[in-house]
Motif scaffolding. Structure first.
Motif, PDB file in Angstrom:
ATOM      1  N   LYS A 138       0.824  -1.193   0.000  1.00  0.00           N
ATOM      2  CA  LYS A 138       0.000   0.000   0.000  1.00  0.00           C
ATOM      3  C   LYS A 138       0.864   1.252   0.000  1.00  0.00           C
ATOM      4  O   LYS A 138       1.944   1.267   0.568  1.00  0.00           O
ATOM      5  CB  LYS A 138      -0.871   0.012   1.251  1.00  0.00           C
ATOM      6  N   GLN A 140       0.524   5.335   0.841  1.00  0.00           N
ATOM      7  CA  GLN A 140      -0.412   6.214   1.525  1.00  0.00           C
ATOM      8  C   GLN A 140       0.189   7.602   1.679  1.00  0.00           C
ATOM      9  O   GLN A 140       1.385   7.742   1.907  1.00  0.00           O
ATOM     10  CB  GLN A 140      -0.716   5.630   2.898  1.00  0.00           C
ATOM     11  N   MET A 142      -0.293  11.131   3.782  1.00  0.00           N
ATOM     12  CA  MET A 142      -0.951  11.673   4.961  1.00  0.00           C
ATOM     13  C   MET A 142      -0.558  13.148   5.104  1.00  0.00           C
ATOM     14  O   MET A 142       0.562  13.463   5.485  1.00  0.00           O
ATOM     15  CB  MET A 142      -0.395  10.898   6.163  1.00  0.00           C
ATOM     16  N   LEU A 150       3.219  13.258   4.609  1.00  0.00           N
ATOM     17  CA  LEU A 150       4.045  12.096   4.883  1.00  0.00           C
ATOM     18  C   LEU A 150       3.681  11.012   3.888  1.00  0.00           C
ATOM     19  O   LEU A 150       2.513  10.648   3.743  1.00  0.00           O
ATOM     20  CB  LEU A 150       3.802  11.593   6.306  1.00  0.00           C
ATOM     21  N   LEU A 152       3.951   7.200   2.846  1.00  0.00           N
ATOM     22  CA  LEU A 152       4.241   5.891   3.430  1.00  0.00           C
ATOM     23  C   LEU A 152       4.207   4.828   2.354  1.00  0.00           C
ATOM     24  O   LEU A 152       3.278   4.787   1.542  1.00  0.00           O
ATOM     25  CB  LEU A 152       3.189   5.544   4.484  1.00  0.00           C
ATOM     26  N   VAL A 154       4.269   0.773   2.162  1.00  0.00           N
ATOM     27  CA  VAL A 154       4.189  -0.420   2.997  1.00  0.00           C
ATOM     28  C   VAL A 154       4.300  -1.669   2.143  1.00  0.00           C
ATOM     29  O   VAL A 154       3.650  -1.779   1.102  1.00  0.00           O
ATOM     30  CB  VAL A 154       2.857  -0.455   3.774  1.00  0.00           C
ATOM     31  N   ALA A 155       5.143  -2.585   2.570  1.00  0.00           N
ATOM     32  CA  ALA A 155       5.264  -3.852   1.860  1.00  0.00           C
ATOM     33  C   ALA A 155       4.546  -4.937   2.651  1.00  0.00           C
ATOM     34  O   ALA A 155       4.332  -4.796   3.858  1.00  0.00           O
ATOM     35  CB  ALA A 155       6.732  -4.210   1.685  1.00  0.00           C
ATOM     36  N   VAL A 160       8.166  -0.785   6.266  1.00  0.00           N
ATOM     37  CA  VAL A 160       7.602   0.526   6.006  1.00  0.00           C
ATOM     38  C   VAL A 160       8.737   1.470   5.650  1.00  0.00           C
ATOM     39  O   VAL A 160       9.766   1.502   6.313  1.00  0.00           O
ATOM     40  CB  VAL A 160       6.880   1.068   7.249  1.00  0.00           C
ATOM     41  N   ASN A 162       9.297   5.604   4.819  1.00  0.00           N
ATOM     42  CA  ASN A 162       8.524   6.833   4.881  1.00  0.00           C
ATOM     43  C   ASN A 162       9.368   8.039   4.518  1.00  0.00           C
ATOM     44  O   ASN A 162      10.592   8.012   4.617  1.00  0.00           O
ATOM     45  CB  ASN A 162       7.951   7.008   6.279  1.00  0.00           C
ATOM     46  N   LYS A 163       8.721   9.072   4.100  1.00  0.00           N
ATOM     47  CA  LYS A 163       9.420  10.270   3.668  1.00  0.00           C
ATOM     48  C   LYS A 163       8.469  11.458   3.716  1.00  0.00           C
ATOM     49  O   LYS A 163       7.293  11.319   3.424  1.00  0.00           O
ATOM     50  CB  LYS A 163       9.898  10.058   2.231  1.00  0.00           C
ATOM     51  N   VAL A 164       9.022  12.562   4.110  1.00  0.00           N
ATOM     52  CA  VAL A 164       8.211  13.777   4.060  1.00  0.00           C
ATOM     53  C   VAL A 164       8.356  14.383   2.665  1.00  0.00           C
ATOM     54  O   VAL A 164       9.461  14.585   2.189  1.00  0.00           O
ATOM     55  CB  VAL A 164       8.678  14.803   5.107  1.00  0.00           C
TER      56      VAL A 164
END
Lengths: 339, 339
Positions: A138, A140, A142, A150, A152, A154-155, A160, A162-164
């Motif tokens: 997924k 995502q 946010m 943010l 995201l 996801v595997a 996970v 993540n990065k801004v």
DNA sequence: GGTTAGCACTCTCGATGTTAGAGTGCTAAC
DNA sequence: GTTAGCACTCTAACATCGAGAGTGCTAACC
């Protein structure tokens, strides 16, 4: 390489003794400590032959012999007996993986490096399961405020990333949602390594008015691939200092600064041509990096399902307890496969 | 401590010279290299006094003097002149933070450790912004199958913690959603350090039929707190090896194995009683850990807004270039605050 | 009284010499 | 083919020695 069985015996004795004692071993020592039933003089003759053939060498004229790298290679390939671990050691391994069973994968890796280095007293290197091989689950986004969000990734294995990211203020939240769900539809179920630049440019075409914004998204995807592959976890980096062959500060320096360079380490562990039981032994100059040409590396890969997902290795001096190290690696890989 | 101004001058000369040369400095050297306009004999007398007062010591009877820790302390507090960095160095710092401006915080930390260690040639230690101080943003649960789910904890600073949790099969997805949104409502906007055990048990009461499942959730929350506080990033661990005071392998070993113990390092950096400009200097035995009693630590904290969010330090020999190190730290902290 | 020159003294460091011990290679005997 | 004996070689450890650096003290100087 038709070594007479007596020469094999002597070579084995030299290697074994040198591994244990870290001191050149002489003919007398062998005839006393190992029940070969031969006099020192006889052994001397054979040792002279072995030296000529390149299996042994003398540090100086009147010292005992030590194995050459060729000697170790022969020992590992032909002479070495498989070692048994103590019950207490097996238990130790078992406990770690039972206790930590439900932890996330980074924890498992860290515990593995520690376990491995404390059991072997060498330095351990572990590369975890590659994000590359796990399936996309997924994506995502946010939002924090109207500029930053943010991202995201996801595997399905629970990874996970993540990065801004920054996104254009002109982008409405409805539009954002549409983009995200479009990407999710397109990427669903793909393994990450299918996410080639071809696919990315395809997606980019489809969403061309948001290129700048998406650029960052794709960058993250690509980065996770690259970065993930290179991340090597180390344990027991100081263990190697207690080995007598590292009395020299210069060598220590070289090795430790190698340890700080993840990319090189990853390279060192790469492409193991599987040997017995999927375990590879690289002795001295068989390693490409100059810093470890006096070291040996024992590498194992572990699998979940069919894919090779991780690599786990031990770095020690060439005078390493090969059979024991291999036994430990086998045990640990066994446990890892179960998770 | 009324040191005569001549004694101050001499003490300063000794410290300065020893910092540069790493060799005991004699009276002749001072009278030649520094324009004090005094003969060696006079200097000798004063040095003898300074020794008696505890600022200097002789490694052996007929060697020059080296500063004691008390001597360094006096130097740092009273004598040291503030250093200016070269333009090229300032540029280097600037570039790093401009180039990496938009990266996530872990990246910033890594770049900072590297920058700091390469500029100082000592070992750098950095503790990042604490999750503790950032506000809770969102909690999310993403099911994989009917037993496991991925739990995501997002803070408003862009931090993400994640964990695979197990949940009871009896839990319907509607119920799950209700729980998640309830938790989100309750936690909204709280800074993480408000998430005390009292709050947790309160929540637990409200949701008592799902205790087992939630337990894991709370564990993650608590862990992120604890773990986060301890995570120390290191850079240039090998730099310290090139310092002449670490010719001894045993010291190196001790220090390097300290570097592997995050908890101890965190402790080392903890509770800096702010000195000038929020920078603390701990010399030798002022550090609690035995391994670094021949080292000095220069610590700075940096803030975002009003809260102290991070600590950044440099570890070197007591014979450290204090003024330069402090100047570098100030520069870097300045840039960090802007982010 | 503070400062300086002179000098004998001390201590380290590197170079040199010496010795004990370990291990070899060779030869001759078994 | 194996072994015993012996002369030889090399290292590591220890002692010896001299040069150099730096001191502390005393006596002279301003």
């Amino acid at each position: 390489m038709g070594l007479s069985s007596r020469k094999k015996e002597i070579l084995q004795a030299v290697v074994t003794d040198y591994i244990k004692m870290a001191q050149p071993v002489g003919s007398r020592t062998i005839s006393r400590r190992y029940q070969v039933g031969l006099s020192p003089a006889t052994i001397r003759n054979d040792m002279a032959d072995l030296e000529e053939m390149g299996y042994l060498l003398q540090p100086h004229t009147s010292a005992g012999r030590i194995p050459t790298q060729k000697g170790y290679r022969y020992y590992v390939d032909e002479l070495m007996e498989t070692a048994d671990l103590e019950e207490s050691e097996k238990d130790k391994i078992k406990q770690v993986y039972e206790f930590e069973k439900m932890r996330e994968s980074e924890e498992i890796i860290k515990y593995t490096t520690n376990l491995l280095s404390s059991l072997t007293n060498y330095t351990s290197l572990v590369i975890g399961p590659q994000l590359k091989k796990s399936a996309f689950k997924k994506l995502q986004i946010m939002p924090f405020d109207n500029q930053r969000a943010l991202l995201l990734l996801v595997a399905d294995t629970g990874f996970v990333k993540n990065k801004v990211i920054h996104y254009p203020q002109t982008l409405s939240s409805g539009e954002l949602n549409r983009i995200v769900s479009y990407l999710n539809r397109r990427l669903e179920g793909l393994t990450i390594d299918k996410l080639t630049s071809r696919l990315i440019s395809e997606l980019r075409r489809d969403l061309y008015h948001h290129i700048k914004f998406l650029e960052e998204t794709f960058t993250l995807l690509e980065e996770s691939l690259a970065e993930d592959e290179r991340r090597v976890f180390l344990g027991g980096t100081t263990n190697i200092l207690s080995q007598p062959e590292f009395g020299d500060l210069e060598k220590v320096r070289a090795l430790l600064s190698l340890f700080e360079q993840n990319a090189l380490l990853a390279n060192l562990l790469a492409r193991p041509v599987a040997g017995i039981d999927g375990i590879t032994v690289r002795i001295g100059r068989e390693n490409m990096l100059e810093e470890v040409q006096e070291c040996s590396l024992v590498i194992a890969t572990y699998c979940l399902g069919k894919e090779v997902v991780g690599t786990i290795g031990v770095l020690g001096p060439t005078r390493m307890e090969y059979s024991r190290t291999i036994a430990i690696l086998e045990q640990i890989v066994n446990h890892l496969q179960k998770i």
